[in-house]
Each structure stands twice: as C-alpha cells, then as structure tokens.
Design a protein around this motif. Structure first.
Motif, PDB file in Angstrom:
ATOM      1  N   PRO A   1       1.040  -1.053  -0.200  1.00 55.46           N
ATOM      2  CA  PRO A   1       0.251  -0.404   0.092  1.00 55.46           C
ATOM      3  C   PRO A   1       1.207   1.046  -0.330  1.00 55.46           C
ATOM      4  CG  PRO A   1      -0.976  -2.026   1.376  1.00 55.46           C
ATOM      5  CD  PRO A   1       0.473  -1.507   1.393  1.00 55.46           C
ATOM      6  N   VAL A   2       1.882   1.479   0.530  1.00 55.66           N
ATOM      7  CA  VAL A   2       2.740   2.046   0.526  1.00 55.66           C
ATOM      8  C   VAL A   2       3.581   2.493  -1.471  1.00 55.66           C
ATOM      9  CG1 VAL A   2       4.725   3.383   1.110  1.00 55.66           C
ATOM     10  CG2 VAL A   2       3.917   1.938   2.771  1.00 55.66           C
ATOM     11  N   ALA A   3       3.811   1.483  -1.475  1.00 50.96           N
ATOM     12  CA  ALA A   3       4.329   1.626  -3.045  1.00 50.96           C
ATOM     13  C   ALA A   3       3.481   2.056  -4.217  1.00 50.96           C
ATOM     14  CB  ALA A   3       5.073   0.488  -3.543  1.00 50.96           C
ATOM     15  N   ALA A   4       2.569   1.450  -3.678  1.00 51.05           N
ATOM     16  CA  ALA A   4       1.084   1.577  -5.091  1.00 51.05           C
ATOM     17  C   ALA A   4       1.460   3.525  -5.594  1.00 51.05           C
ATOM     18  CB  ALA A   4      -0.615   0.772  -4.269  1.00 51.05           C
ATOM     19  N   PRO A   5       1.033   4.198  -3.919  1.00 51.67           N
ATOM     20  CA  PRO A   5       1.480   5.653  -4.718  1.00 51.67           C
ATOM     21  C   PRO A   5       2.458   5.706  -5.567  1.00 51.67           C
ATOM     22  CG  PRO A   5       0.902   5.588  -2.720  1.00 51.67           C
ATOM     23  CD  PRO A   5       0.441   4.157  -2.934  1.00 51.67           C
ATOM     24  N   ILE A   6       3.546   5.267  -5.156  1.00 50.61           N
ATOM     25  CA  ILE A   6       5.135   5.499  -5.606  1.00 50.61           C
ATOM     26  C   ILE A   6       4.661   5.636  -7.080  1.00 50.61           C
ATOM     27  CG2 ILE A   6       7.165   5.004  -5.159  1.00 50.61           C
ATOM     28  CD1 ILE A   6       7.050   5.319  -2.594  1.00 50.61           C
ATOM     29  N   ALA A   7       4.318   4.035  -7.006  1.00 44.86           N
ATOM     30  CA  ALA A   7       4.320   3.597  -8.534  1.00 44.86           C
ATOM     31  C   ALA A   7       3.543   4.671  -9.564  1.00 44.86           C
ATOM     32  CB  ALA A   7       3.854   1.852  -8.713  1.00 44.86           C
ATOM     33  N   GLU A   8       2.612   4.433  -9.427  1.00 41.23           N
ATOM     34  CA  GLU A   8       1.719   5.303  -9.861  1.00 41.23           C
ATOM     35  C   GLU A   8       1.845   7.048 -10.084  1.00 41.23           C
ATOM     36  OE1 GLU A   8      -3.022   6.833  -9.898  1.00 41.23           O
ATOM     37  OE2 GLU A   8      -2.181   6.505  -8.559  1.00 41.23           O
ATOM     38  N   ALA A   9       2.831   7.574  -9.863  1.00 40.47           N
ATOM     39  CA  ALA A   9       3.134   8.561  -9.200  1.00 40.47           C
ATOM     40  C   ALA A   9       4.381   8.947 -10.292  1.00 40.47           C
ATOM     41  CB  ALA A   9       3.767   9.023  -8.210  1.00 40.47           C
TER      42      ALA A   9
ATOM     43  N   PHE B   1      -0.015 -13.305  -3.500  1.00 37.16           N
ATOM     44  CA  PHE B   1       0.067 -11.630  -4.082  1.00 37.16           C
ATOM     45  C   PHE B   1      -0.492 -12.119  -5.994  1.00 37.16           C
ATOM     46  CE2 PHE B   1       3.310 -11.640  -0.161  1.00 37.16           C
ATOM     47  CZ  PHE B   1       1.529 -11.744   0.487  1.00 37.16           C
ATOM     48  N   ARG B   2       1.294 -12.469  -5.980  1.00 37.32           N
ATOM     49  CA  ARG B   2       1.139 -12.080  -7.746  1.00 37.32           C
ATOM     50  C   ARG B   2      -0.374 -12.679  -8.596  1.00 37.32           C
ATOM     51  NH1 ARG B   2       5.874 -13.211  -8.600  1.00 37.32           N
ATOM     52  NH2 ARG B   2       6.963 -11.207  -8.035  1.00 37.32           N
ATOM     53  N   ARG B   3      -0.438 -13.954  -8.308  1.00 38.32           N
ATOM     54  CA  ARG B   3      -1.384 -14.612  -8.912  1.00 38.32           C
ATOM     55  C   ARG B   3      -1.065 -15.200 -10.483  1.00 38.32           C
ATOM     56  NH1 ARG B   3      -7.219 -13.056  -5.950  1.00 38.32           N
ATOM     57  NH2 ARG B   3      -6.752 -13.450  -4.014  1.00 38.32           N
ATOM     58  N   ASP B   4      -1.663 -14.764 -11.376  1.00 28.49           N
ATOM     59  CA  ASP B   4      -1.237 -14.953 -12.260  1.00 28.49           C
ATOM     60  C   ASP B   4       0.016 -14.007 -13.178  1.00 28.49           C
ATOM     61  OD1 ASP B   4      -3.277 -13.195 -12.880  1.00 28.49           O
ATOM     62  OD2 ASP B   4      -4.087 -14.009 -14.437  1.00 28.49           O
ATOM     63  N   LEU B   5      -0.018 -12.373 -12.617  1.00 28.30           N
ATOM     64  CA  LEU B   5       0.873 -11.575 -12.723  1.00 28.30           C
ATOM     65  C   LEU B   5       2.596 -12.046 -13.220  1.00 28.30           C
ATOM     66  CD1 LEU B   5      -0.381  -8.874 -11.342  1.00 28.30           C
ATOM     67  CD2 LEU B   5      -0.678  -9.358 -13.730  1.00 28.30           C
ATOM     68  N   PRO B   6       3.116 -12.321 -14.776  1.00 31.17           N
ATOM     69  CA  PRO B   6       4.527 -12.336 -14.354  1.00 31.17           C
ATOM     70  C   PRO B   6       5.187 -11.500 -13.848  1.00 31.17           C
ATOM     71  CG  PRO B   6       3.435 -11.269 -15.982  1.00 31.17           C
ATOM     72  CD  PRO B   6       2.507 -11.170 -15.899  1.00 31.17           C
ATOM     73  N   ALA B   7       6.626 -12.077 -13.583  1.00 28.62           N
ATOM     74  CA  ALA B   7       7.249 -11.309 -12.600  1.00 28.62           C
ATOM     75  C   ALA B   7       7.549 -10.051 -13.760  1.00 28.62           C
ATOM     76  CB  ALA B   7       8.023 -12.049 -11.872  1.00 28.62           C
ATOM     77  N   LEU B   8       8.350  -8.788 -12.746  1.00 23.75           N
ATOM     78  CA  LEU B   8       8.915  -8.048 -13.409  1.00 23.75           C
ATOM     79  C   LEU B   8      10.975  -8.107 -13.324  1.00 23.75           C
ATOM     80  CD1 LEU B   8       6.636  -4.561 -12.540  1.00 23.75           C
ATOM     81  CD2 LEU B   8       6.734  -5.829 -14.195  1.00 23.75           C
ATOM     82  N   ALA B   9      10.663  -7.633 -14.542  1.00 20.55           N
ATOM     83  CA  ALA B   9      12.598  -7.156 -14.596  1.00 20.55           C
ATOM     84  C   ALA B   9      13.381  -6.527 -14.030  1.00 20.55           C
ATOM     85  CB  ALA B   9      12.888  -7.534 -15.887  1.00 20.55           C
ATOM     86  N   VAL B  10      14.418  -7.283 -13.570  1.00 23.09           N
ATOM     87  CA  VAL B  10      14.702  -6.192 -13.037  1.00 23.09           C
ATOM     88  C   VAL B  10      16.674  -5.597 -13.219  1.00 23.09           C
ATOM     89  CG1 VAL B  10      13.979  -5.959 -10.823  1.00 23.09           C
ATOM     90  CG2 VAL B  10      15.858  -7.612 -11.323  1.00 23.09           C
ATOM     91  N   THR B  11      17.003  -6.312 -14.213  1.00 27.59           N
ATOM     92  CA  THR B  11      18.533  -6.529 -14.463  1.00 27.59           C
ATOM     93  C   THR B  11      18.163  -5.037 -15.246  1.00 27.59           C
ATOM     94  OG1 THR B  11      18.506  -8.525 -14.677  1.00 27.59           O
ATOM     95  CG2 THR B  11      20.472  -7.437 -15.822  1.00 27.59           C
ATOM     96  N   GLY B  12      19.829  -4.147 -14.910  1.00 27.25           N
ATOM     97  CA  GLY B  12      19.768  -3.636 -16.136  1.00 27.25           C
ATOM     98  C   GLY B  12      18.771  -1.825 -16.188  1.00 27.25           C
ATOM     99  N   ARG B  13      17.506  -1.523 -14.730  1.00 24.07           N
ATOM    100  CA  ARG B  13      16.951  -0.757 -14.093  1.00 24.07           C
ATOM    101  C   ARG B  13      17.006  -0.564 -13.197  1.00 24.07           C
ATOM    102  NH1 ARG B  13      11.178  -3.890 -16.535  1.00 24.07           N
ATOM    103  NH2 ARG B  13      11.191  -1.253 -17.058  1.00 24.07           N
ATOM    104  N   THR B  14      16.659   0.846 -12.798  1.00 21.37           N
ATOM    105  CA  THR B  14      16.497   1.631 -11.235  1.00 21.37           C
ATOM    106  C   THR B  14      15.489   1.169 -10.599  1.00 21.37           C
ATOM    107  OG1 THR B  14      17.341   3.409 -11.864  1.00 21.37           O
ATOM    108  CG2 THR B  14      16.212   3.442  -9.935  1.00 21.37           C
ATOM    109  N   VAL B  15      16.084  -0.099  -9.126  1.00 20.86           N
ATOM    110  CA  VAL B  15      14.487  -0.464  -8.554  1.00 20.86           C
ATOM    111  C   VAL B  15      14.443   0.306  -7.196  1.00 20.86           C
ATOM    112  CG1 VAL B  15      14.337  -2.236  -7.766  1.00 20.86           C
ATOM    113  CG2 VAL B  15      15.527  -2.747  -9.625  1.00 20.86           C
ATOM    114  N   VAL B  16      13.213  -0.156  -7.276  1.00 17.49           N
ATOM    115  CA  VAL B  16      12.287   1.418  -5.997  1.00 17.49           C
ATOM    116  C   VAL B  16      12.736   0.350  -5.020  1.00 17.49           C
ATOM    117  CG1 VAL B  16      11.572   2.782  -5.037  1.00 17.49           C
ATOM    118  CG2 VAL B  16      11.959   3.318  -7.629  1.00 17.49           C
ATOM    119  N   VAL B  17      12.720  -0.190  -4.035  1.00 10.71           N
ATOM    120  CA  VAL B  17      12.789  -0.749  -2.614  1.00 10.71           C
ATOM    121  C   VAL B  17      11.999   0.160  -2.198  1.00 10.71           C
ATOM    122  CG1 VAL B  17      13.353  -2.665  -1.265  1.00 10.71           C
ATOM    123  CG2 VAL B  17      14.768  -2.346  -3.518  1.00 10.71           C
ATOM    124  N   VAL B  18      10.176  -0.618  -1.622  1.00 13.43           N
ATOM    125  CA  VAL B  18       9.291   0.541  -0.546  1.00 13.43           C
ATOM    126  C   VAL B  18       9.355  -0.513   0.657  1.00 13.43           C
ATOM    127  CG1 VAL B  18       7.003   1.947  -0.258  1.00 13.43           C
ATOM    128  CG2 VAL B  18       8.685   1.322  -2.495  1.00 13.43           C
TER     129      VAL B  18
END
Length: 235
Positions: free
Chosen positions: A41-49, A119-136
C-alpha cells in the motif's frame, strides 16, 4: 517538543514518499518493488506517481533452528528464481549443520512460493536487470529484511537501487545508506520505538488487498505485463 503527527495510513505515507522520489520519474526503466504485505500500500501511490510498474519482492528470513528470531540468512524471490543470502558469521558461531540449514530453507522456500502465488497470482514477475529499482516497505526497525532484498537485487545487476521508507531509526538509516545507491526516508527519529507507532491505521493488508493493488498497477501500464517473461529478473 512534539514530533510529527503519525501517518494516517500506508497510502498517505506512500504519497508523501512519492513527492520525494520525483527524480526517478525521469528514468524510463524504473520499477517499484514492494516488500509485502505492508510495503505494497505504500508502494502503490509511488508507482502511480512515477509512472512505473509495481511488483512484490518476497523476502523470508532464515532463522536459526533453536533461535528463530536470529537470522542466519534470507531468501528473496526474484521472478522465477530465488536468491539466497547467508550470514556466514552467524552460521559459524551457531555451528549450524547442513541438514539443519536445509530444513529451514525448505520451510521458508515453501512459504515464499505460497506468498508469491497469493500476491502475484497470474501476473508475471518484472525484470530488474539494468533497471532502476525502488525498494519500498512501510518502515524498518533493524532493516534486516530490506538489506536482504538489496543484497539479492545486486545479484541481478540492476542499474541502481533506491530504498524508500516512511520511517526508520538512525542506525538503520546509516546501514541502508551504505548498501543502497540512495536512501529516501521521510522520518529518522532518534527516539524510534516501533514502525506501527508511526501510523494511526497500521492494520495489515490482506493477501487479496495486495493482489488487487498489484493488478490495478499493471492495468495502468499494460505494456509492462510481459516484462518478466524474458528472464524474470535474471539475465
């Protein structure tokens, strides 16, 4: 002198963090990973913004067989793989045998997979290699879970790791700042007592709530839905 008012709830804390993370909005390959359940719930508004996709990073502590509150390591689920981080000094001092470690690992791996599926159910995981990752997360006391998450992420070669927290004590902030590329923490009170005391509403979200937030975030960015299919965070 009175301190700041507690956050109304995790969503308010996330909205406040989003304002401090505006610079990451300029990074087109930013992803937001929440430590469930409270971090979502903390990360959701961050991702949207930030206009960034949202996923979970499930971390399970590997507690000593006879002292489970003391971590001898941790498991972190990154896509289809699990990264293990072991604390060798603890293992040596406690003289943990291989079968004991295997037993704890198997139990925590099963729980990690259960939570990922819930939590994820049928959603695939996101790749992180080479990306900026915000851990919340919704806060950190010792920071051991967040540090395990960062250590695991490093093995998947992200471009940059940013840790975003509403609150943590000064010693934890110092430790996390050394291990992440950037720490964004709204409050670092010297008189820190517990994360829950920083919130008016600190009721834990249900698994279904977490799943709904993830699905809503993916619906806003449908092109990201398949980004984990080409490696699930590994490369």
């Amino acid at each position: 002198m009175r301190g700041p008012r507690p956050f109304a709830d995790r969503a308010q804390a996330g909205a406040a963090l989003a304002g401090r993370l505006a610079a990451s909005a300029d990074r087109p390959r930013t992803v937001v990973l929440a430590l469930p359940r409270g971090g979502v719930p903390v990360a959701a508004p961050i991702a949207e913004a930030l206009g960034a996709p949202l996923d979970v990073l499930v971390v399970r502590k590997l507690g000593l067989p006879r002292q489970p509150e003391l971590a001898m390591g941790a498991l972190a689920g990154l896509g289809g793989e699990v990264v293990e981080v072991l604390h060798d000094p603890v293992l040596r001092a406690a003289r943990v045998r291989g079968p004991e470690l295997d037993g704890v690992r198997a139990a925590e791996l099963a729980e990690l997979r259960r939570r990922e599926a819930a939590f994820r159910r049928d959603l695939p995981a996101l790749a992180v290699t080479g990306r900026t990752v915000v851990v919340v997360d919704d806060g950190a006391a010792t920071g051991s879970t967040v540090r395990a998450a960062v250590a695991a992420l490093r093995r998947r070669a992200p471009e940059r790791v940013v840790v975003a927290l509403p609150v943590c004590p000064p010693d934890t902030a110092a430790a996390l700042a050394r291990e992440a590329d950037e720490l964004v923490c709204l409050r670092v009170p010297s008189g820190f007592q517990a994360v829950g005391l920083e919130y008016v509403d600190f009721e834990p979200p249900r698994d279904a709530d977490v799943a709904a937030l993830l699905r809503a975030a993916r619906a806003r960015l449908p092109d990201e839905a398949d980004s984990g299919q080409n490696g699930g965070g590994a490369s």
